[in-house]
Write a protein that holds these residues in place. Sequence first.
Motif, PDB file in Angstrom:
ATOM      1  N   ARG A   1       0.849  -1.194   0.000  1.00 35.03           N
ATOM      2  CA  ARG A   1       0.000   0.000   0.000  1.00 35.03           C
ATOM      3  C   ARG A   1       0.882   1.240   0.000  1.00 35.03           C
ATOM      4  NH1 ARG A   1      -5.297  -1.091   1.313  1.00 35.03           N
ATOM      5  NH2 ARG A   1      -5.723  -3.214   2.027  1.00 35.03           N
TER       6      ARG A   1
ATOM      7  N   ASP B   1       0.518   5.124  -6.087  1.00 40.24           N
ATOM      8  CA  ASP B   1      -0.770   5.075  -6.795  1.00 40.24           C
ATOM      9  C   ASP B   1      -1.042   6.405  -7.482  1.00 40.24           C
ATOM     10  OD1 ASP B   1      -0.996   2.568  -5.716  1.00 40.24           O
ATOM     11  OD2 ASP B   1      -2.509   3.106  -4.235  1.00 40.24           O
TER      12      ASP B   1
ATOM     13  N   LEU C   1      -1.283  -0.337 -11.048  1.00 43.88           N
ATOM     14  CA  LEU C   1      -2.666  -0.064 -10.628  1.00 43.88           C
ATOM     15  C   LEU C   1      -3.525  -1.326 -10.702  1.00 43.88           C
ATOM     16  CD1 LEU C   1      -3.221   3.430 -12.288  1.00 43.88           C
ATOM     17  CD2 LEU C   1      -2.764   2.922  -9.878  1.00 43.88           C
TER      18      LEU C   1
ATOM     19  N   ARG D   1      -2.744  -3.298  -7.656  1.00 40.81           N
ATOM     20  CA  ARG D   1      -3.225  -2.644  -6.433  1.00 40.81           C
ATOM     21  C   ARG D   1      -4.742  -2.687  -6.296  1.00 40.81           C
ATOM     22  NH1 ARG D   1      -3.272  -1.104  -2.652  1.00 40.81           N
ATOM     23  NH2 ARG D   1      -3.100   1.156  -2.387  1.00 40.81           N
ATOM     24  N   TRP D   2      -5.474  -2.540  -7.399  1.00 38.13           N
ATOM     25  CA  TRP D   2      -6.904  -2.258  -7.276  1.00 38.13           C
ATOM     26  C   TRP D   2      -7.830  -3.296  -7.891  1.00 38.13           C
ATOM     27  CZ3 TRP D   2      -7.832   1.012  -3.650  1.00 38.13           C
ATOM     28  CH2 TRP D   2      -6.899   1.998  -3.352  1.00 38.13           C
TER      29      TRP D   2
END
Length: 400
Positions: free
Chosen positions: A240, A245, A301, A304-305
């Motif tokens: 994180r 990001d 990304l 991460r998402w």
Amino acid sequence: MTQALSRFLFLGRGPEGAPPAAQRDARIDVIRGLALLIIFINHMPGNVIAGYMPHNFGFSDAADAFVLLAGVSATLAYGNLIERRGLAVGALKIGARVWTLYIAHIAVFIIVCGVVAAAVTRTQNPLYVEAINIQPFFSDTFEALIDVLTLRYQPSYLDILPLYIVLLALFPVIYLAVRISPLGTLLVSLAIWQAALWLGLNFTNVHAAGWFFNPFAWQVVFTLGVILGCATQRGIAAPRLPWLDALAVAFLVCAYVAKTSSGNPIGIALLNDWFDSVQLGSDKTNQAWSRLLHVAALAWLAMRWLPAGEGMLRHAVGRTLAVVGRHSLDVFCTGTVLAITGQIILAETGFALGPQLLVSAVGITLLVGLGMFLTWYQSITLSGAADASAASRRASAQPH
């Protein structure tokens, strides 16, 4: 998690200890399936739908994502095999896959030649032979055939599989290097790329300046995929890092502005040439920095998402794309033939909007249908093999 990722990047892992088996991540299949469908659309120039494909809104395109995922997939498939059975067994398996890719490339070439020959015969339009740089095969078949077999001749749209053949053949070396030092391997990969640019290195294409996908440059994207695959092997998720990001999003926004603007949107004269170049298209042959950074930002990304594991299979679109992505070689080869056929149909219909939409819809439907059929066929053959194996074990357990 950040500490684990840092140790992985800088230290890697020595030969001792195999990584834990990683759960299949549906994100790989879904994104690869989407990339395959985008490649099919992009391989029909003049198609209005191609104007809405991602390469019009950023620096990289589906090919970059496809090669990156090839590195990830190769690591999860052959890296785990190397860890379990050793380098010799892994190399044999990789060699068999390379041979399959080679045969697929030759088969697609021959089929495309047949499609073009049929089109020229029926339409009496010899320009179709020149449209994809296939005229050498018809003008000097014997010499062209030798060049095709040695990968020294690659018509347009038939150049991704040769790149993958070379990259997969190099996979054991890249993988072993990443095991020792991922960061060091990436730095060496970047150095090879830049040295090749400086020295003008590329593989030979006898009917062009060189391979359209320069392996000396594109190995960077593949190596990055191998590094991501190794991190997945060891259960290391993206940490994180909100600032990273934000940086990735900012880069994608800047890429969108640069790509969709007319001229220089910020008015700095020193950047005029750069904006002109990226608006025409970032250097694809030699993998421009803008392309590499763009696909890296997208990959970050996505890690991460997007939901990991089977999270993307909860919706019909995700399941459909995953079915396509699981059979990438079959779908890619079929999509290439369909795209060449589509080019001819669009030209014969004067690039009217209706035929463009119809050809695109039919092609996507056929590719999705192929993925579904292969998934079904694979399920019944695997279940049949499992039943036969179980029956054999029961028979051997019976007293004689």
